[in-house]
Write a protein that holds these residues in place. Sequence first.
Motif, PDB file in Angstrom:
ATOM      1  N   ASN A 138       0.805  -1.217   0.000  1.00 27.19           N
ATOM      2  CA  ASN A 138       0.000   0.000   0.000  1.00 27.19           C
ATOM      3  C   ASN A 138       0.840   1.270   0.000  1.00 27.19           C
ATOM      4  O   ASN A 138       0.334   2.348  -0.328  1.00 27.19           O
ATOM      5  CB  ASN A 138      -0.940   0.006   1.213  1.00 27.19           C
ATOM      6  CG  ASN A 138      -2.003  -1.072   1.101  1.00 27.19           C
ATOM      7  OD1 ASN A 138      -2.847  -1.020   0.222  1.00 27.19           O
ATOM      8  ND2 ASN A 138      -1.942  -2.066   1.975  1.00 27.19           N
ATOM      9  N   ALA A 139       2.120   1.181   0.365  1.00 33.88           N
ATOM     10  CA  ALA A 139       2.996   2.346   0.333  1.00 33.88           C
ATOM     11  C   ALA A 139       4.273   2.107  -0.463  1.00 33.88           C
ATOM     12  O   ALA A 139       4.866   3.048  -0.971  1.00 33.88           O
ATOM     13  CB  ALA A 139       3.351   2.781   1.753  1.00 33.88           C
TER      14      ALA A 139
ATOM     15  N   ASP B 101       2.851  13.985  -1.890  1.00 37.18           N
ATOM     16  CA  ASP B 101       2.310  13.575  -0.602  1.00 37.18           C
ATOM     17  C   ASP B 101       3.140  12.459   0.026  1.00 37.18           C
ATOM     18  O   ASP B 101       3.745  11.651  -0.663  1.00 37.18           O
ATOM     19  CB  ASP B 101       0.866  13.088  -0.768  1.00 37.18           C
ATOM     20  CG  ASP B 101      -0.047  14.181  -1.301  1.00 37.18           C
ATOM     21  OD1 ASP B 101       0.288  15.352  -1.105  1.00 37.18           O
ATOM     22  OD2 ASP B 101      -1.083  13.840  -1.891  1.00 37.18           O
ATOM     23  N   ASP B 102       3.150  12.434   1.351  1.00 30.83           N
ATOM     24  CA  ASP B 102       3.773  11.343   2.078  1.00 30.83           C
ATOM     25  C   ASP B 102       2.706  10.326   2.457  1.00 30.83           C
ATOM     26  O   ASP B 102       1.514  10.631   2.512  1.00 30.83           O
ATOM     27  CB  ASP B 102       4.454  11.853   3.355  1.00 30.83           C
ATOM     28  CG  ASP B 102       5.604  12.794   3.038  1.00 30.83           C
ATOM     29  OD1 ASP B 102       6.130  12.725   1.918  1.00 30.83           O
ATOM     30  OD2 ASP B 102       5.970  13.585   3.919  1.00 30.83           O
ATOM     31  N   LYS B 103       3.140   9.093   2.732  1.00 28.60           N
ATOM     32  CA  LYS B 103       2.233   8.041   3.190  1.00 28.60           C
ATOM     33  C   LYS B 103       2.809   7.413   4.445  1.00 28.60           C
ATOM     34  O   LYS B 103       4.000   7.117   4.503  1.00 28.60           O
ATOM     35  CB  LYS B 103       2.055   6.954   2.123  1.00 28.60           C
ATOM     36  CG  LYS B 103       1.305   7.383   0.882  1.00 28.60           C
ATOM     37  CD  LYS B 103       1.134   6.208  -0.075  1.00 28.60           C
ATOM     38  CE  LYS B 103       0.365   6.608  -1.328  1.00 28.60           C
ATOM     39  NZ  LYS B 103       0.201   5.462  -2.266  1.00 28.60           N
TER      40      LYS B 103
ATOM     41  N   PHE C 206      -4.038   4.222   7.646  1.00 27.43           N
ATOM     42  CA  PHE C 206      -3.191   4.832   6.626  1.00 27.43           C
ATOM     43  C   PHE C 206      -3.426   6.335   6.614  1.00 27.43           C
ATOM     44  O   PHE C 206      -4.568   6.797   6.510  1.00 27.43           O
ATOM     45  CB  PHE C 206      -3.520   4.271   5.238  1.00 27.43           C
ATOM     46  CG  PHE C 206      -3.231   2.811   5.097  1.00 27.43           C
ATOM     47  CD1 PHE C 206      -1.982   2.378   4.703  1.00 27.43           C
ATOM     48  CD2 PHE C 206      -4.210   1.861   5.373  1.00 27.43           C
ATOM     49  CE1 PHE C 206      -1.706   1.025   4.574  1.00 27.43           C
ATOM     50  CE2 PHE C 206      -3.942   0.514   5.248  1.00 27.43           C
ATOM     51  CZ  PHE C 206      -2.682   0.095   4.845  1.00 27.43           C
ATOM     52  N   ASP C 207      -2.343   7.097   6.727  1.00 28.21           N
ATOM     53  CA  ASP C 207      -2.383   8.555   6.628  1.00 28.21           C
ATOM     54  C   ASP C 207      -1.804   8.924   5.279  1.00 28.21           C
ATOM     55  O   ASP C 207      -0.601   8.781   5.047  1.00 28.21           O
ATOM     56  CB  ASP C 207      -1.561   9.175   7.761  1.00 28.21           C
ATOM     57  CG  ASP C 207      -1.626  10.701   7.755  1.00 28.21           C
ATOM     58  OD1 ASP C 207      -2.179  11.269   6.790  1.00 28.21           O
ATOM     59  OD2 ASP C 207      -1.107  11.314   8.693  1.00 28.21           O
ATOM     60  N   MET C 208      -2.655   9.395   4.385  1.00 28.08           N
ATOM     61  CA  MET C 208      -2.244   9.658   3.010  1.00 28.08           C
ATOM     62  C   MET C 208      -2.064  11.144   2.710  1.00 28.08           C
ATOM     63  O   MET C 208      -2.203  11.583   1.569  1.00 28.08           O
ATOM     64  CB  MET C 208      -3.282   9.063   2.039  1.00 28.08           C
ATOM     65  CG  MET C 208      -3.537   7.595   2.238  1.00 28.08           C
ATOM     66  SD  MET C 208      -2.063   6.614   1.887  1.00 28.08           S
ATOM     67  CE  MET C 208      -2.766   4.960   1.860  1.00 28.08           C
ATOM     68  N   ASP C 209      -1.798  11.983   3.720  1.00 29.08           N
ATOM     69  CA  ASP C 209      -1.651  13.428   3.558  1.00 29.08           C
ATOM     70  C   ASP C 209      -2.898  14.027   2.911  1.00 29.08           C
ATOM     71  O   ASP C 209      -3.947  14.071   3.531  1.00 29.08           O
ATOM     72  CB  ASP C 209      -0.393  13.769   2.759  1.00 29.08           C
ATOM     73  CG  ASP C 209       0.819  13.933   3.659  1.00 29.08           C
ATOM     74  OD1 ASP C 209       0.676  13.722   4.872  1.00 29.08           O
ATOM     75  OD2 ASP C 209       1.903  14.267   3.159  1.00 29.08           O
TER      76      ASP C 209
ATOM     77  N   ASP D 273      -7.762   9.529   4.371  1.00 26.43           N
ATOM     78  CA  ASP D 273      -7.180   8.552   5.285  1.00 26.43           C
ATOM     79  C   ASP D 273      -8.044   7.293   5.297  1.00 26.43           C
ATOM     80  O   ASP D 273      -9.242   7.336   5.020  1.00 26.43           O
ATOM     81  CB  ASP D 273      -7.083   9.122   6.699  1.00 26.43           C
ATOM     82  CG  ASP D 273      -6.083  10.273   6.777  1.00 26.43           C
ATOM     83  OD1 ASP D 273      -5.304  10.430   5.831  1.00 26.43           O
ATOM     84  OD2 ASP D 273      -6.092  10.993   7.779  1.00 26.43           O
TER      85      ASP D 273
END
Length: 199
Positions: free
Chosen positions: A22-23, A154-156, A180-183, A187
């Motif tokens: 996922n990242a 964006d950061d993940k 998950f924090d997807m900026d 989320d």
Amino acid sequence: TALKQSQGKVDLFSDLEGDIKNAFKGENRMGSSVSYASNSYQGFKLLATFVAEDSDSAGAENGYSMAVTYGDAALKKSAIYAAIAADSEVNGYDVVRASVQGKVADFKLGAMYQTQEKVDGSSEADGYLLSAAYTMASNTFKLQYQAMDFKGSDDKTAISAGVDHQLNKNTKLFGFYSNFDMDNNVDQDYLGVGIEYKF
């Protein structure tokens, strides 16, 4: 591919919502490919994958995936597992990945570092993963953190926690939570329970 196989069991939530795919790029199951795994020599193994170019994609090139591993991925024959691997033009990305996992008493500790770049140079990123598992009687408690820093984008980040309960040799109950924090993207949160039976 060799790179995907090189992770061993560092990813504690493989094939669940918390899977590193996922990242991180590189978790590929490719068609039109040939793979090779050498015999172990003093704990070292060589893995290689050749991926034939996709004739349906304009500009597609042959891809190559290579890895060198050391130790036993299950940590039963060795106290440490380590690997370094690279993809060249596999599924549109060049990737370099280093993985390590060790066993200390009832703990399994793992780490991974990865750099990735689109073959056209349009996207670069680097990130890391940390994982820990603690076994107590028939229960294994798991925690994993993953972060990917995209250059100019964006950061993940992802965090997962879970527990496995071994009912017997073939049957396992499990539960997990992943965030998950997807900026700038939406989320994501997942909560799951399941049962696994191995025939």
